[in-house]
Scaffold this motif. Structure first.
Motif, PDB file in Angstrom:
ATOM      1  N   ARG A   1       0.908  -1.370  -0.047  1.00 35.62           N
ATOM      2  CA  ARG A   1       0.246   0.144  -0.044  1.00 35.62           C
ATOM      3  C   ARG A   1       0.961   1.263  -0.480  1.00 35.62           C
ATOM      4  N   THR A   2       0.074   2.405  -0.192  1.00 35.33           N
ATOM      5  CA  THR A   2       0.569   3.729  -0.171  1.00 35.33           C
ATOM      6  C   THR A   2       1.495   4.004   1.266  1.00 35.33           C
TER       7      THR A   2
ATOM      8  N   ALA B   1      -1.890  10.368   0.414  1.00 29.21           N
ATOM      9  CA  ALA B   1      -2.446  10.083  -0.869  1.00 29.21           C
ATOM     10  C   ALA B   1      -2.347   8.282  -1.101  1.00 29.21           C
ATOM     11  N   ALA B   2      -3.580   7.693  -1.061  1.00 29.70           N
ATOM     12  CA  ALA B   2      -3.589   6.463  -2.133  1.00 29.70           C
ATOM     13  C   ALA B   2      -4.013   6.719  -3.412  1.00 29.70           C
ATOM     14  N   ASP B   3      -4.354   8.237  -4.164  1.00 30.44           N
ATOM     15  CA  ASP B   3      -4.504   8.239  -5.470  1.00 30.44           C
ATOM     16  C   ASP B   3      -3.427   9.402  -6.051  1.00 30.44           C
ATOM     17  N   HIS B   4      -2.401   9.024  -4.865  1.00 34.69           N
ATOM     18  CA  HIS B   4      -1.284   9.939  -5.619  1.00 34.69           C
ATOM     19  C   HIS B   4      -0.785   9.815  -7.049  1.00 34.69           C
ATOM     20  N   PRO B   5      -0.467  10.658  -7.761  1.00 37.23           N
ATOM     21  CA  PRO B   5       0.136  10.075  -9.008  1.00 37.23           C
ATOM     22  C   PRO B   5       0.920   9.352  -9.567  1.00 37.23           C
TER      23      PRO B   5
ATOM     24  N   ALA C   1       2.031   6.959  -7.108  1.00 40.10           N
ATOM     25  CA  ALA C   1       2.103   5.904  -5.455  1.00 40.10           C
ATOM     26  C   ALA C   1       2.906   5.090  -5.675  1.00 40.10           C
ATOM     27  N   ASP C   2       2.543   4.188  -7.162  1.00 38.80           N
ATOM     28  CA  ASP C   2       3.313   3.406  -7.364  1.00 38.80           C
ATOM     29  C   ASP C   2       5.273   3.420  -7.029  1.00 38.80           C
TER      30      ASP C   2
END
Length: 221
Positions: free
Chosen positions: A151-152, A157-161, A163-164
């Motif tokens: 997980r992030t 934020a989990a939807d960070h651009p 995140a990967d």
């Protein structure tokens, strides 16, 4: 020492070691390892040090103290090259019965380095730069690997651009070739050099944005 390629005898040696990873096999075939594996690897890295830094060959013996697998010998020969003061980034080359593998980046980051890595990925300019580097490497056929969280990390934020990239606790790129005739020739030098140069932007990014660990040696993992 002149490098002329990795001879077939070296790959055959590793095929035998995979089938019989024992002290008796090693004792009987050690001369083949020295002549057809270790000596060529020494010759290869000697040609690479001027551009990529000091080289270190890894020992052929496995550390089995805490391992479930108690086989005593590695079934590959690896070497790492690292520039003094170059941060956590380094280059790696490995030969085995499976062929040739090259890589560049960071395989292990200390907690303070991980924190700086995440801050840089989160920041717009260095983060976007790393994303570009990673995308370009993948576009050239290299893989991007490293230890990653599922997980992030907390605080992002989990939807960070990116995140990967934030999930990485280490990051490195690599390329693998299965055995072909060129492996026994000087073509190896060109292929390794070309791949190392392609990985230079990733190594440089780690130098510029992560740097050396500031943790006391006794507190490092």
């Amino acid at each position: 020492m002149t490098f002329g390629g990795f001879p077939d005898e070296g790959l055959v040696f590793y095929e035998g070691l995979e089938a019989d990873n024992s002290k008796s096999y090693w004792a009987e075939h050690k001369a083949e390892y020295e002549q057809h594996v270790r000596a060529p690897m020494l010759g290869l890295v000697e040609e690479l040090t001027a551009e990529f830094g000091t080289a270190k060959l890894f020992r052929p013996y496995r550390d089995v103290r805490f391992a479930k697998d108690k086989t005593p010998y590695k079934t590959h020969q690896g070497a790492v090259l690292h520039r003094e003061g170059g941060g956590p980034g380094a280059w790696y080359v490995q030969v085995s019965a499976d062929g040739l593998h090259v890589a560049g980046g960071a395989w292990r980051l200390q907690p303070d380095q991980v924190e700086r890595y995440r801050r840089a990925v989160d920041a717009e300019l260095p983060g976007a730069r790393l994303q570009t580097v990673v995308d370009e490497l993948r576009g050239r056929g290299l893989t991007i690997d490293g230890h990653r969280l599922t997980r992030t990390p907390r605080g992002y934020a989990a939807d960070h651009p990116r995140a990967d990239l934030l999930r990485h606790r280490s990051i490195h790129g690599g390329r693998h070739w299965t055995p072909e005739d060129w492996l026994g020739t000087r073509d190896v030098v060109e292929r390794v050099t070309t791949s190392f140069r392609a990985l230079q932007p990733l190594v440089q990014w780690l130098h510029d944005n992560v740097g050396e660990s500031t943790a006391p040696p006794e507190r490092r993992r």
